[in-house]
Design an enzyme around this catalytic site. Structure first.
Site, short mmCIF file in Angstrom:
data_model
loop_
_atom_site.label_atom_id
_atom_site.label_comp_id
_atom_site.label_asym_id
_atom_site.label_seq_id
_atom_site.Cartn_x
_atom_site.Cartn_y
_atom_site.Cartn_z
N ASP A 23 9.65 1.08 5.01
CA ASP A 23 10.63 0.31 5.78
C ASP A 23 11.71 1.31 6.46
O ASP A 23 11.94 1.16 7.69
CB ASP A 23 11.70 -0.70 4.76
CG ASP A 23 10.61 -1.61 4.09
OD1 ASP A 23 9.50 -1.77 4.55
OD2 ASP A 23 11.35 -2.22 3.18
N THR A 63 0.77 -1.37 0.16
CA THR A 63 -0.10 -0.16 0.02
C THR A 63 0.86 1.09 -0.03
O THR A 63 0.17 2.35 -0.47
CB THR A 63 -0.92 -0.02 1.21
OG1 THR A 63 -0.07 -0.34 2.30
CG2 THR A 63 -1.95 -0.87 1.06
N ASP A 64 2.12 1.26 0.40
CA ASP A 64 2.97 2.40 0.54
C ASP A 64 3.09 3.22 -0.67
O ASP A 64 2.95 4.28 -0.62
CB ASP A 64 4.08 2.22 1.41
CG ASP A 64 5.33 1.29 0.65
OD1 ASP A 64 4.81 0.34 -0.19
OD2 ASP A 64 6.42 1.06 1.26
N GLY A 84 12.78 -10.44 4.57
CA GLY A 84 11.48 -9.53 4.50
C GLY A 84 11.48 -8.83 5.62
O GLY A 84 10.31 -8.33 6.00
N LEU A 85 12.52 -8.58 6.48
CA LEU A 85 12.66 -7.78 7.71
C LEU A 85 13.45 -6.47 7.52
O LEU A 85 13.76 -5.97 8.63
CB LEU A 85 13.20 -8.48 8.73
CG LEU A 85 12.48 -9.97 9.11
CD1 LEU A 85 12.93 -10.92 10.20
CD2 LEU A 85 10.90 -9.66 9.65
N SER A 86 13.80 -6.10 6.16
CA SER A 86 14.22 -4.96 6.09
C SER A 86 15.64 -4.79 6.51
O SER A 86 16.14 -3.53 7.26
CB SER A 86 13.34 -3.80 6.55
OG SER A 86 12.10 -3.74 6.03
N SER A 87 16.61 -5.60 6.43
CA SER A 87 17.87 -5.44 6.80
C SER A 87 18.53 -4.29 5.87
O SER A 87 19.60 -3.58 6.34
CB SER A 87 18.88 -6.60 6.36
OG SER A 87 18.68 -6.94 5.29
N SER A 88 18.11 -3.97 4.73
CA SER A 88 18.63 -2.96 4.03
C SER A 88 18.31 -1.57 4.55
O SER A 88 19.11 -0.75 4.72
CB SER A 88 18.30 -3.03 2.36
OG SER A 88 17.03 -2.92 2.05
C1 GLA Z 1 9.04 -4.00 0.73
C2 GLA Z 1 9.22 -2.37 0.16
C3 GLA Z 1 8.27 -1.62 0.78
C4 GLA Z 1 6.79 -2.14 0.82
C5 GLA Z 1 6.69 -3.60 1.13
C6 GLA Z 1 5.54 -4.25 0.64
O1 GLA Z 1 9.25 -4.32 1.89
O2 GLA Z 1 10.60 -1.91 0.76
O3 GLA Z 1 8.15 -0.06 0.43
O4 GLA Z 1 6.44 -1.72 -0.45
O5 GLA Z 1 7.93 -4.38 0.24
O6 GLA Z 1 4.30 -3.74 1.59
#
Ligand code: GLA
Length: 386
Positions: free
Chosen positions: A171, A35-36, A123-127
């Site tokens: 993220d 959605t972002d 999928g935990l935003s290490s970057s």
């Molecule tokens: C990744 C992207 C986010 C978001 C998600 C899906 O994590 O970095 O900006 O779009 O996918 O919700």
């Protein structure tokens, strides 16, 4: 938790001087997926896994960086261009440095030592954790107090320009701005946000990593973005003023959905209903109704699987196994999809039993070990002392 003392000691050993220490967390998204970049709503929380950076200024304009986890080093000159391969973690470091300077935050050179326990590819935003900790370190040791939203936007831009990923703002924003003990409801258009208390006393947030990452992830991500834009174009003919899917209500969608080709229709339906679920989820959380939050999470997963088509069989399996555990209030894939993790709300009373059941059943059916972690809602990027 990583051992911050060791990080500082190692820096002293390598460089013979005192560093300052900065950290930024990874995140898990409770609801509000894909959605972002449609200008909508997200409800993530920071996890208690982080990237920590020990940093000290240099007299020149060279940035030298070493990652303890990756056992890899790099350096670049802020006054010269660098040729770097796509895909290297160093792009995130360089992206933050170059873009901070472009935003008129002039930097000094720096020695940087990084250590992270945010699992990569999960999928935990290490970057994002890397970008926010590096961005904070570089700006602070250069004497700039960059506000957290600007830092997040610079991180997003670094992904676009230096990593080739057209990500949204979620993220970086939560890694920069999270407050411990709270989830963060973000309006991704206005960037207004609310910290919503999240008590994990009775119900734990459990993250199950499939330990698979399918190749499709980044190409399909960009395809989904394009499909959403296509949807906006068509719906905009009937609904003037619609700039992003965020602007389309469920009623409007229902009225005009037959104007859309099937795939675009389903992509739009996911985003539009997910925005509504996210707002309802935040409402549920405000009154500490985790049963309702859980219900919305199951629905979110089904929508991501069937309409948005960003799940995969391993994620679906983890959610299916979760569905058979009476102590799980809700479960869904989290993050971009095509592998990575699920997020589950689990009653603490039966936590160990549930974790055991999920691990055994996932292993039995896939022959892969899932990695399971339980996390409280942590705080955002900050300078720390040891
Ligand atoms: C990744 C992207 C986010 C978001 C998600 C899906 O994590 O970095 O900006 O779009 O996918 O919700």
């Amino acid at each position: 938790m990583i051992n911050r003392k060791d990080l500082v000691a190692k820096f002293q050993e390598l460089h013979g001087r005192e560093p300052r220490l900065f950290r930024a967390p990874g995140r898990v998204n409770l609801i509000g997926e894909h959605t972002d970049y449609n200008g909508g709503f997200v409800l993530p929380m920071a996890i208690d896994k982080e990237t920590a950076v020990a940093a000290a200024a240099r007299k020149d304009r060279i940035i030298r960086v070493h990652s303890i986890n990756l056992e890899d080093s790099g350096e670049f000159d802020l006054d010269a261009e660098t040729e770097r391969e796509k895909g290297s973690w160093l792009n995130y470091v360089e992206g933050m440095a170059r873009l901070l300077e472009r935003a008129e935050f002039k930097l000094t050179g720096a020695d940087l030592l990084i250590w992270s326990d945010v699992p990569g590819g999960a999928g935990l935003s290490s970057s994002a954790a890397l970008e926010m900790s590096i961005g904070l370190a570089l700006s602070e040791i250069s004497g700039h107090a960059v506000d957290r939203t600007t830092l997040a936007l610079i991180g997003q831009q670094a992904e676009h320009e230096f990593a080739g990923a057209k990500v949204g703002i979620m993220d970086q924003f939560v890694s920069a701005n999270a407050q411990a003990g709270h989830a963060l409801l973000l309006d991704c258009r206005s960037l207004e946000f609310e910290n919503v208390p999240l008590s994990t006393e009775d119900v734990a947030v459990v993250i199950c990593n499939t330990n698979v990452k399918h190749e499709l992830a980044s190409s399909e991500y960009n395809t989904r973005r394009a499909e959403c834009e296509e949807g906006v174009k068509i719906l905009g003919k009937f609904l003037p003023g619609v700039k992003q899917l965020r602007d389309v209500s469920i009623e409007e969608f229902e009225r005009y959905q037959n104007e859309l080709p099937d795939v675009i229709r389903r992509r739009c339906r996911h985003v539009i209903t997910e925005n509504e679920r996210t707002l309802k989820a935040a409402e549920a959380l405000r009154r500490n109704d985790l049963t309702e939050l859980g219900r919305l999470m199951w629905l979110s997963h089904a929508s991501l699987r069937d309409d948005y088509e960003v799940s995969c069989k391993e994620l679906d399996l983890l959610v299916e196994i979760a569905g058979k555990q009476p102590s799980i209030l809700g479960a869904r894939m989290t993050g971009g999809g095509f592998g990575g993790s699920t997020v589950n709300l689990v009653e603490r009373e039966n936590l160990l039993e549930v974790i055991e059941n999920i691990s055994l059943e996932y292993k039995r059916q896939t022959n892969i070990e899932a990695t399971i972690l339980v996390s409280d809602a942590g705080g955002g990027a900050s300078e720390i002392t040891v």
